[in-house]
Design a protein around this motif. Structure first.
Motif: not given
Length: 162
Positions: A28-55
């Protein structure tokens, strides 16, 4: 900053929560920006969401939740690229894969951890070439061992890495 995601819809993410990849996720070399999404329903897992590609969003977890003896050696050059001046500002995550037809065989990539400097918001995926870790460590077997001890996953805290 408003970002669009395929999985979670539109989300407002403060600009200071955006993570920039100093070295991208492999494949995924073309994707440079991400954010972490925390959801109570999937703790201790987190989502590393691309800001550059919604999918694109990676499920990830701190490996220490499942492998308390997980340790990695990081080359000083790698630390320098993340501008780390205090090792306590670095968080380590492993990308989790869940086979759609067989979720009991979910696994974590311990050979390619993602390091995030929480102060500079720089991140990179390492490739541990001289380690005993692989890209596929099964989580359910270890989770079953944790449950057998009577410990709840919700009350588990990751061990402090060395």
């Amino acid at each position: 900053m408003m970002i669009s995601t395929l999985r979670f819809g539109d989300l407002e993410i403060p600009g200071d929560r955006i993570i920039t990849m100093a070295k991208p996720v492999l494949g995924f070399e073309q994707l440079k920006k991400y954010c972490i999404i925390e959801r109570e329903d999937c703790q201790p897992f987190l989502w590393f969401q691309s800001v550059d590609n919604p999918s694109v969003a990676f499920l990830m977890v701190n490996p220490l939740f499942f492998f308390e003896d997980y340790r990695i050696e990081v080359n000083p050059k790698e630390i320098e690229e993340l501008r780390v001046d205090d090792v306590h500002t670095v968080e380590t995550y492993g990308i989790v894969t869940i086979p759609p037809a067989d979720p009991a065989n979910m696994s974590i990539n311990l050979q390619g951890p993602i390091l995030i400097n929480t102060r500079t918001r720089l991140a990179k995926q390492l490739v541990l070439v001289n380690s005993s870790y692989s890209i596929k460590h099964y989580l359910m077997k270890d989770l079953e061992a944790v449950i057998a001890t009577g410990q709840s996953i919700e009350t588990m805290e990751p061990a402090v890495p060395v």
